[in-house]
Design a protein around this motif. Structure first.
Motif, PDB file in Angstrom:
ATOM      1  N   ALA A   1       8.517  13.994 -15.226  1.00  0.00           N
ATOM      2  CA  ALA A   1       9.784  13.393 -14.824  1.00  0.00           C
ATOM      3  C   ALA A   1       9.532  12.283 -13.813  1.00  0.00           C
ATOM      4  CB  ALA A   1      10.697  14.454 -14.210  1.00  0.00           C
ATOM      5  N   PRO A   2      10.263  11.167 -13.926  1.00  0.00           N
ATOM      6  CA  PRO A   2      10.086  10.081 -12.961  1.00  0.00           C
ATOM      7  C   PRO A   2      10.590  10.481 -11.579  1.00  0.00           C
ATOM      8  CG  PRO A   2      11.940   9.627 -14.404  1.00  0.00           C
ATOM      9  CD  PRO A   2      11.258  10.845 -14.960  1.00  0.00           C
ATOM     10  N   VAL A   3       9.956   9.934 -10.555  1.00  0.00           N
ATOM     11  CA  VAL A   3      10.359  10.203  -9.179  1.00  0.00           C
ATOM     12  C   VAL A   3      11.194   9.038  -8.671  1.00  0.00           C
ATOM     13  CG1 VAL A   3       8.277   9.168  -8.184  1.00  0.00           C
ATOM     14  CG2 VAL A   3       9.528  10.895  -6.890  1.00  0.00           C
ATOM     15  N   GLN A   4      12.195   9.351  -7.867  1.00  0.00           N
ATOM     16  CA  GLN A   4      13.049   8.331  -7.267  1.00  0.00           C
ATOM     17  C   GLN A   4      13.036   8.492  -5.749  1.00  0.00           C
ATOM     18  OE1 GLN A   4      14.395   5.873  -8.937  1.00  0.00           O
ATOM     19  NE2 GLN A   4      13.818   6.664 -10.958  1.00  0.00           N
ATOM     20  N   TYR A   5      13.345   7.408  -5.055  1.00  0.00           N
ATOM     21  CA  TYR A   5      13.386   7.409  -3.595  1.00  0.00           C
ATOM     22  C   TYR A   5      14.749   6.883  -3.154  1.00  0.00           C
ATOM     23  CZ  TYR A   5       8.351   7.927  -4.084  1.00  0.00           C
ATOM     24  OH  TYR A   5       7.103   8.374  -4.432  1.00  0.00           O
ATOM     25  N   PRO A   6      15.746   7.767  -3.024  1.00  0.00           N
ATOM     26  CA  PRO A   6      17.096   7.330  -2.647  1.00  0.00           C
ATOM     27  C   PRO A   6      17.081   6.552  -1.331  1.00  0.00           C
ATOM     28  CG  PRO A   6      17.098   9.631  -3.343  1.00  0.00           C
ATOM     29  CD  PRO A   6      15.664   9.222  -3.243  1.00  0.00           C
TER      30      PRO A   6
ATOM     31  N   LEU B   1       6.285   4.700   5.097  1.00  0.00           N
ATOM     32  CA  LEU B   1       7.704   4.679   4.742  1.00  0.00           C
ATOM     33  C   LEU B   1       8.132   6.076   4.311  1.00  0.00           C
ATOM     34  CD1 LEU B   1       7.612   1.386   2.639  1.00  0.00           C
ATOM     35  CD2 LEU B   1       8.197   1.643   5.058  1.00  0.00           C
ATOM     36  N   ARG B   2       8.922   6.724   5.128  1.00  0.00           N
ATOM     37  CA  ARG B   2       9.255   8.130   4.884  1.00  0.00           C
ATOM     38  C   ARG B   2      10.623   8.274   4.223  1.00  0.00           C
ATOM     39  NH1 ARG B   2       6.292  11.837   9.302  1.00  0.00           N
ATOM     40  NH2 ARG B   2       4.660  10.391   9.921  1.00  0.00           N
ATOM     41  N   PHE B   3      10.711   7.811   2.994  1.00  0.00           N
ATOM     42  CA  PHE B   3      11.914   8.037   2.205  1.00  0.00           C
ATOM     43  C   PHE B   3      11.764   9.355   1.448  1.00  0.00           C
ATOM     44  CE2 PHE B   3      11.657   3.364   2.434  1.00  0.00           C
ATOM     45  CZ  PHE B   3      12.897   3.098   2.992  1.00  0.00           C
ATOM     46  N   PRO B   4      12.785  10.200   1.426  1.00  0.00           N
ATOM     47  CA  PRO B   4      12.682  11.443   0.649  1.00  0.00           C
ATOM     48  C   PRO B   4      12.611  11.138  -0.844  1.00  0.00           C
ATOM     49  CG  PRO B   4      14.932  11.109   1.424  1.00  0.00           C
ATOM     50  CD  PRO B   4      14.094  10.058   2.088  1.00  0.00           C
TER      51      PRO B   4
ATOM     52  N   ARG C   1      -5.156  -9.427   4.403  1.00  0.00           N
ATOM     53  CA  ARG C   1      -4.213 -10.434   3.913  1.00  0.00           C
ATOM     54  C   ARG C   1      -2.889  -9.838   3.458  1.00  0.00           C
ATOM     55  NH1 ARG C   1      -7.725 -12.884  -0.700  1.00  0.00           N
ATOM     56  NH2 ARG C   1      -5.755 -13.937  -1.188  1.00  0.00           N
ATOM     57  N   PHE C   2      -2.864  -8.522   3.221  1.00  0.00           N
ATOM     58  CA  PHE C   2      -1.655  -7.855   2.746  1.00  0.00           C
ATOM     59  C   PHE C   2      -1.403  -6.622   3.618  1.00  0.00           C
ATOM     60  CE2 PHE C   2      -3.090 -10.353  -0.766  1.00  0.00           C
ATOM     61  CZ  PHE C   2      -1.959 -10.718  -1.473  1.00  0.00           C
ATOM     62  N   GLN C   3      -0.258  -6.592   4.280  1.00  0.00           N
ATOM     63  CA  GLN C   3       0.060  -5.432   5.104  1.00  0.00           C
ATOM     64  C   GLN C   3       0.266  -4.205   4.214  1.00  0.00           C
ATOM     65  OE1 GLN C   3       3.911  -5.270   6.925  1.00  0.00           O
ATOM     66  NE2 GLN C   3       3.237  -3.891   8.557  1.00  0.00           N
ATOM     67  N   PRO C   4      -0.423  -3.091   4.494  1.00  0.00           N
ATOM     68  CA  PRO C   4      -0.222  -1.889   3.684  1.00  0.00           C
ATOM     69  C   PRO C   4       1.052  -1.136   4.077  1.00  0.00           C
ATOM     70  CG  PRO C   4      -1.960  -1.517   5.304  1.00  0.00           C
ATOM     71  CD  PRO C   4      -1.539  -2.947   5.446  1.00  0.00           C
ATOM     72  N   LEU C   5       1.953  -0.974   3.109  1.00  0.00           N
ATOM     73  CA  LEU C   5       3.130  -0.127   3.256  1.00  0.00           C
ATOM     74  C   LEU C   5       2.898   1.091   2.371  1.00  0.00           C
ATOM     75  CD1 LEU C   5       5.976  -2.800   2.883  1.00  0.00           C
ATOM     76  CD2 LEU C   5       4.786  -2.086   4.974  1.00  0.00           C
ATOM     77  N   VAL C   6       3.033   2.281   2.923  1.00  0.00           N
ATOM     78  CA  VAL C   6       2.697   3.502   2.192  1.00  0.00           C
ATOM     79  C   VAL C   6       3.958   4.290   1.886  1.00  0.00           C
ATOM     80  CG1 VAL C   6       1.422   5.673   2.235  1.00  0.00           C
ATOM     81  CG2 VAL C   6       0.414   3.616   3.256  1.00  0.00           C
ATOM     82  N   LEU C   7       4.155   4.592   0.602  1.00  0.00           N
ATOM     83  CA  LEU C   7       5.273   5.411   0.144  1.00  0.00           C
ATOM     84  C   LEU C   7       4.686   6.641  -0.531  1.00  0.00           C
ATOM     85  CD1 LEU C   7       8.368   5.567  -0.140  1.00  0.00           C
ATOM     86  CD2 LEU C   7       8.147   4.353  -2.315  1.00  0.00           C
ATOM     87  N   ALA C   8       4.947   7.815   0.032  1.00  0.00           N
ATOM     88  CA  ALA C   8       4.344   9.052  -0.470  1.00  0.00           C
ATOM     89  C   ALA C   8       5.384  10.160  -0.529  1.00  0.00           C
ATOM     90  CB  ALA C   8       3.177   9.475   0.420  1.00  0.00           C
ATOM     91  N   ASP C   9       5.067  11.204  -1.294  1.00  0.00           N
ATOM     92  CA  ASP C   9       5.958  12.361  -1.384  1.00  0.00           C
ATOM     93  C   ASP C   9       5.705  13.363  -0.261  1.00  0.00           C
ATOM     94  OD1 ASP C   9       6.863  11.177  -3.649  1.00  0.00           O
ATOM     95  OD2 ASP C   9       6.225  12.746  -5.039  1.00  0.00           O
ATOM     96  N   MET C  10       4.461  13.413   0.217  1.00  0.00           N
ATOM     97  CA  MET C  10       4.081  14.365   1.263  1.00  0.00           C
ATOM     98  C   MET C  10       3.298  13.634   2.344  1.00  0.00           C
ATOM     99  SD  MET C  10       2.854  17.650  -1.025  1.00  0.00           S
ATOM    100  CE  MET C  10       1.693  16.662  -1.986  1.00  0.00           C
ATOM    101  N   TRP C  11       3.344  14.195   3.557  1.00  0.00           N
ATOM    102  CA  TRP C  11       2.653  13.588   4.693  1.00  0.00           C
ATOM    103  C   TRP C  11       1.794  14.648   5.358  1.00  0.00           C
ATOM    104  CZ3 TRP C  11       3.330   8.482   4.630  1.00  0.00           C
ATOM    105  CH2 TRP C  11       4.446   7.989   3.945  1.00  0.00           C
ATOM    106  N   GLU C  12       0.507  14.382   5.449  1.00  0.00           N
ATOM    107  CA  GLU C  12      -0.415  15.346   6.038  1.00  0.00           C
ATOM    108  C   GLU C  12      -1.627  14.617   6.606  1.00  0.00           C
ATOM    109  OE1 GLU C  12      -2.865  16.901   2.204  1.00  0.00           O
ATOM    110  OE2 GLU C  12      -0.723  17.401   2.179  1.00  0.00           O
ATOM    111  N   ASN C  13      -2.291  15.267   7.554  1.00  0.00           N
ATOM    112  CA  ASN C  13      -3.514  14.737   8.175  1.00  0.00           C
ATOM    113  C   ASN C  13      -3.304  13.359   8.805  1.00  0.00           C
ATOM    114  OD1 ASN C  13      -5.175  16.995   7.274  1.00  0.00           O
ATOM    115  ND2 ASN C  13      -4.992  16.103   5.231  1.00  0.00           N
TER     116      ASN C  13
END
Length: 375
Positions: free
Chosen positions: A73-78, A52-55, A28-40
């Protein structure tokens, strides 16, 4: 279709199959993934969602202030806000308490309700909890729901100051149809084939398991296959040699999900002696491998650590010893051998437990119900 924004440290660690299960089964909800690293990525395809590959970044000033305050420290995604504000995001789902702390301000600016899943170290590891104290106060106050795997983790979260009315138990789950069921039997004329699966870290308890197997009460033939790797591998291999078990214990390293399923088909009993580590780290809930083994019809020898009694059927699908107790575990191993005529019945009990309480096709409905309520 509305979307759920999933916030992760990385997509996806090899051991986080339980997260992948809930993402790929979303309806019922499309998964959008926001992560700091991408592996596997090849191991965990997400055909029904989007990565979603935002730095990500944390400002030097924020890092310095956080270090001085003993926090994070908080993380931001410019560039992310402009894109995400045009998406039909109904809710944000942070996977582990640390991710909730460092993305709290980002989610607040996005203006979406937050759900937080707690998994283990984020409710138990002492150093992390000390640094996360202030961040957890903010998360507990602003999150719509705080999700745990079972009653032991629920109680732990309450002890940390979480409002009880916000906590929801969401069972970890697998798809039982992806695991071949086979009744186990043993007549004493061959070795019992034990299987251990997990990272080789203190909380997995393999050191205690080796001590138990070396106990004189474990006087039947056996072999142990260890699937997994980690910082304690060399120490555990040395321990096996020191105990004279090197010819009966085989360390095979990491394996894929498919390789693990094949190994389960070839082994008799799962040995999973989880415990609380010296630094407080714990399973929090329970290892997913307990579900997978029971789905395959394997009896389990484990401990009463965390929510393990909640995801097994003590005395009916599993023999559980006090955690960290090698003598107690040896006693359960002896019972396992003496009660081999019950293995088939215990396997059926375990399979029934998984189909009833830990089927992802049912549990995803409950999780998406929380999304709908929060949104």
């Amino acid at each position: 279709m509305p979307a759920c924004l999933h916030l992760l440290d990385a997509y996806l660690h090899r051991t986080e199959t339980f997260i992948w299960q809930s993402l790929r089964k979303s309806r019922r909800f499309q998964p959008l993934v926001l992560a700091d690293m991408w592996e596997n990525l090849e191991r965990f395809p997400l055909a029904n969602g989007e990565l979603l590959r935002f730095p990500s970044r944390r400002s030097m000033i924020a890092k310095l202030l956080a270090r001085m305050a003993g926090s994070y420290a908080p993380v931001q995604y410019p560039g992310a806000f402009e894109i995400l504000r045009n998406r039909e995001i109904a809710v944000c789902h942070a996977h582990n308490g640390f991710r909730a702390v460092v993305t709290h301000d980002f989610v607040r600016t996005l203006g979406k309700p937050l759900l937080v899943n707690f998994y283990g170290a984020d409710v138990s590891q002492k150093t992390f909890l000390k640094r996360a104290e202030a961040g957890y106060r903010k998360v507990f106050a602003s999150a719509r729901f705080l999700i745990v795997e079972g009653p032991a983790m629920q109680q732990r979260l309450i002890e940390l100051g979480a409002p009880e009315e916000k906590i929801r138990i969401q069972r970890i789950a697998i798809d039982p149809m992806e695991y071949h069921f086979r009744e186990r039997a043993w007549d004493g004329n061959r070795p019992v084939h034990f299987l251990f699966v997990g990272r080789l870290v203190e909380k997995k308890g393999l050191s205690v398991g080796l001590d138990a197997l070396a106990d004189s009460r474990v006087d039947f033939p056996w072999r142990l296959t260890v699937l997994g790797d980690g910082p304690l591998r060399k120490a555990l291999e040395d321990q096996a040699v020191r105990l004279g078990l090197q010819d009966r214990v085989e360390f095979q390293g990491y394996c894929t999900l498919e390789e693990m399923r094949l190994a389960m088909a070839e082994h008799d009993v799962l040995l999973q002696p989880s415990r609380t580590a010296f630094d407080g780290d714990s399973e929090g809930g329970a290892p997913t491998v307990l579900l997978e083994a029971q789905a395959c019809g394997m009896p389990v020898v484990s401990t009463m650590h965390a929510d393990i009694p909640y995801v097994t059927v003590p005395e009916h699908s599993a023999w559980l010893a006090p955690e960290g107790d090698a003598m107690g575990l040896a006693y359960m191993l002896r019972r396992m051998a003496e009660e081999s005529d019950r293995w088939g019945l215990m396997g059926r009990s375990g399979r029934t437990k998984i189909e009833k309480d830990h089927d992802i096709n049912k549990e995803i409905e409950a999780l998406e119900g929380l999304y709908a309520t929060a949104g």
